[in-house]
Design a protein around this motif. Structure first.
Motif, PDB file in Angstrom:
ATOM      1  N   MET A   1       0.828  -1.205   0.000  1.00 45.13           N
ATOM      2  CA  MET A   1       0.000   0.000   0.000  1.00 45.13           C
ATOM      3  C   MET A   1       0.864   1.257   0.000  1.00 45.13           C
ATOM      4  O   MET A   1       0.537   2.252  -0.661  1.00 45.13           O
ATOM      5  CB  MET A   1      -0.953  -0.015   1.202  1.00 45.13           C
ATOM      6  N   CYS A   2       1.975   1.231   0.731  1.00 45.97           N
ATOM      7  CA  CYS A   2       2.881   2.384   0.724  1.00 45.97           C
ATOM      8  C   CYS A   2       3.449   2.617  -0.677  1.00 45.97           C
ATOM      9  O   CYS A   2       3.527   3.763  -1.153  1.00 45.97           O
ATOM     10  CB  CYS A   2       4.026   2.163   1.726  1.00 45.97           C
ATOM     11  N   ARG A   3       3.834   1.545  -1.328  1.00 42.62           N
ATOM     12  CA  ARG A   3       4.398   1.683  -2.678  1.00 42.62           C
ATOM     13  C   ARG A   3       3.363   2.213  -3.662  1.00 42.62           C
ATOM     14  O   ARG A   3       3.677   3.051  -4.523  1.00 42.62           O
ATOM     15  CB  ARG A   3       4.947   0.332  -3.136  1.00 42.62           C
ATOM     16  N   MET A   4       2.136   1.743  -3.522  1.00 44.11           N
ATOM     17  CA  MET A   4       1.072   2.225  -4.405  1.00 44.11           C
ATOM     18  C   MET A   4       0.772   3.697  -4.137  1.00 44.11           C
ATOM     19  O   MET A   4       0.475   4.473  -5.049  1.00 44.11           O
ATOM     20  CB  MET A   4      -0.189   1.389  -4.210  1.00 44.11           C
TER      21      MET A   4
ATOM     22  N   ALA B   1      -7.131   2.959  -1.966  1.00 44.80           N
ATOM     23  CA  ALA B   1      -8.557   2.705  -1.730  1.00 44.80           C
ATOM     24  C   ALA B   1      -9.051   1.526  -2.556  1.00 44.80           C
ATOM     25  O   ALA B   1      -9.789   0.662  -2.060  1.00 44.80           O
ATOM     26  CB  ALA B   1      -9.368   3.964  -2.059  1.00 44.80           C
ATOM     27  N   VAL B   2      -8.644   1.461  -3.816  1.00 43.68           N
ATOM     28  CA  VAL B   2      -9.031   0.353  -4.690  1.00 43.68           C
ATOM     29  C   VAL B   2      -8.468  -0.963  -4.161  1.00 43.68           C
ATOM     30  O   VAL B   2      -9.158  -1.995  -4.136  1.00 43.68           O
ATOM     31  CB  VAL B   2      -8.540   0.613  -6.137  1.00 43.68           C
ATOM     32  N   TYR B   3      -7.219  -0.927  -3.708  1.00 46.02           N
ATOM     33  CA  TYR B   3      -6.560  -2.138  -3.187  1.00 46.02           C
ATOM     34  C   TYR B   3      -7.304  -2.661  -1.960  1.00 46.02           C
ATOM     35  O   TYR B   3      -7.525  -3.869  -1.820  1.00 46.02           O
ATOM     36  CB  TYR B   3      -5.112  -1.804  -2.846  1.00 46.02           C
ATOM     37  N   ILE B   4      -7.688  -1.754  -1.060  1.00 40.89           N
ATOM     38  CA  ILE B   4      -8.402  -2.166   0.154  1.00 40.89           C
ATOM     39  C   ILE B   4      -9.750  -2.788  -0.194  1.00 40.89           C
ATOM     40  O   ILE B   4     -10.130  -3.826   0.363  1.00 40.89           O
ATOM     41  CB  ILE B   4      -8.573  -0.952   1.090  1.00 40.89           C
TER      42      ILE B   4
ATOM     43  N   LEU C   1      -9.907  -5.632   2.989  1.00 38.30           N
ATOM     44  CA  LEU C   1      -9.151  -5.362   4.216  1.00 38.30           C
ATOM     45  C   LEU C   1     -10.001  -4.630   5.251  1.00 38.30           C
ATOM     46  O   LEU C   1     -10.906  -3.863   4.908  1.00 38.30           O
ATOM     47  CB  LEU C   1      -7.915  -4.520   3.897  1.00 38.30           C
ATOM     48  N   TYR C   2      -9.693  -4.877   6.514  1.00 35.05           N
ATOM     49  CA  TYR C   2     -10.268  -4.170   7.667  1.00 35.05           C
ATOM     50  C   TYR C   2     -11.760  -4.429   7.871  1.00 35.05           C
ATOM     51  O   TYR C   2     -12.430  -3.671   8.568  1.00 35.05           O
ATOM     52  CB  TYR C   2     -10.027  -2.653   7.558  1.00 35.05           C
TER      53      TYR C   2
END
Length: 401
Positions: A58-61, A188-191, A196-197
């Motif tokens: 997520m940091c890289r994205m 946001a898309v990745y989550i 996630l969560y």
């Protein structure tokens, strides 16, 4: 090069993180900001923590296409809990000749004098922080005098903070609320794509809680927690509180007691918990606050009576619930306690709860004064609360030496 190290859980990384880093970089002409997800945040459990590789991704994205940022997996590869001084030493050895800056929140800045090997950190990096408001800016400036005596180089950047927290985002996702505007679009898309969560852990039975605290506490502290749980259950039955809740609260009350100070500060920062001035100067109080946050937000024990009992088991407060009083007194009178007045306290808890509370609070205040330590306002308010209920005579002769 001027390089800023920005570490944290980044669970998830959000627009507030990026705005803060970009603002600091502009003011200080920073060439590179290194985002470094922590490996094992001390407030996480294996079954509830977001995997390090996921947070790294997520940091890289989040920073893709932005040349200001770089993402480091140093602490993830190293594994385990990491101290800032060790990370800085490794980075400066690997990349000699650069000027390092360490970016942190205002509350963490205000506790730097308690950090492990702060003098060494001062030689390795310049500390950078951003005040929350004008009052906080004055606090930071005043605290700077203490840091200068320790040789700490620091910069207080005047930047508007974006009011976003990772905790708030996770809670919004879990409850179906809006969250996309707080995140870089790709994150946001990745989550959403990976769900996630969204999962909450079931409320844990006491036997599982025992295994959790056994892994987090030293043997003596673990034995104390079991003893407090038994005493809390006994007192709850005598006073008319819920013995089951009292036992659970007793098990959990010291869950953060053996967590390092720096790690507790990271917990409080990650959960967006602000400390008042007296608490910041009293590290022995931190475990109750971080412990309450842990059991509510990580263990998902959302019973407010249990959470609040853990939160105030060190300071007490005015208007305590019955369960809060039970835990406070159980911590004073558990079977493993052997301080001088423990027999007086054990007699009082069986005779008169309010008298026991008054005696315990007076004992605490006298002991703090004797050792030249600050008394938290909550403790003073609790004492006044009880002393004004009725006149309390001296019980026993040796309250404190």
């Amino acid at each position: 090069m001027k390089i800023a190290l920005f570490g944290g859980s980044f669970d998830p990384i959000h627009n507030g993180h990026l705005a803060l880093a970009r603002g600091v970089a502009k003011i200080l002409a920073i060439d590179k900001v290194v985002l470094m997800p922590t490996a094992t945040p001390p407030h996480k459990l294996k079954q509830t923590d977001t995997d390090g590789d996921v947070r790294l991704q997520m940091c890289r994205m989040a920073i893709e296409g932005d040349n200001l940022f770089e993402v480091s997996d140093y602490e993830l590869k190293k594994g385990g809990a990491s101290f800032t001084v060790d990370t800085l030493e490794a980075l400066t050895a690997e990349y000699p000749g650069n000027s390092w800056y360490l970016l942190m929140g205002a509350d963490m800045f205000l506790t730097l004098s308690t950090w492990k090997r702060i003098e060494r950190i001062a030689k390795l990096a310049t500390i950078v922080t951003v005040p929350r408001d004008d009052q906080n800016a004055a606090q930071l400036a005043a605290y700077g005098d203490t840091l200068r005596m320790l040789g700490v180089r620091f910069v207080i950047c005047d930047l508007p903070l974006v009011p976003i927290s990772s905790t708030g985002i996770r809670e919004a996702i879990a409850t179906g609320g809006p969250f996309e505007n707080c995140l870089p679009p790709a994150v946001a898309v990745y989550i959403r794509a990976h769900g996630l969560y969204q999962n909450h852990a079931a409320i844990l039975p006491d036997e599982q809680i025992k295994e959790i605290i056994r892994a987090r506490l030293k043997p003596k502290r673990y034995a104390h927690s079991l003893a407090v749980a038994e005493e809390a259950k006994r007192l709850a039955a005598a006073y008319g509180a819920d013995p089951g809740k009292a036992y659970t609260a007793g098990l959990l009350h010291d869950i953060m007691k053996n967590t390092e100070d720096e790690a507790q500060l990271q917990i409080l920062n990650d959960f967006g918990i602000l400390l008042d001035e007296v608490t910041r100067c009293s590290p022995k109080l931190w475990h109750a606050i971080s412990g309450a946050a842990f059991i509510e937000r990580v263990l998902r024990i959302d019973d407010p009576e249990i959470v609040t009992a853990v939160r105030y088991h060190t300071t007490a407060r005015s208007g305590m619930s019955l369960l809060e009083q039970v835990l406070y007194l159980a911590d004073f009178t558990s079977a493993d306690r052997d301080y001088r007045d423990v027999d007086v306290m054990r007699r009082l808890v069986d005779e008169d709860k309010d008298a026991a509370m008054t005696y315990a609070l007076a004992y605490t205040i006298k002991d703090l004064v004797k050792h030249g330590r600050p008394v938290h306002p909550d403790t003073l308010e609790a004492y006044n609360d009880y002393i004004m209920k009725k006149d309390v005579t001296e019980y026993g002769e040796g309250q404190t030496e």
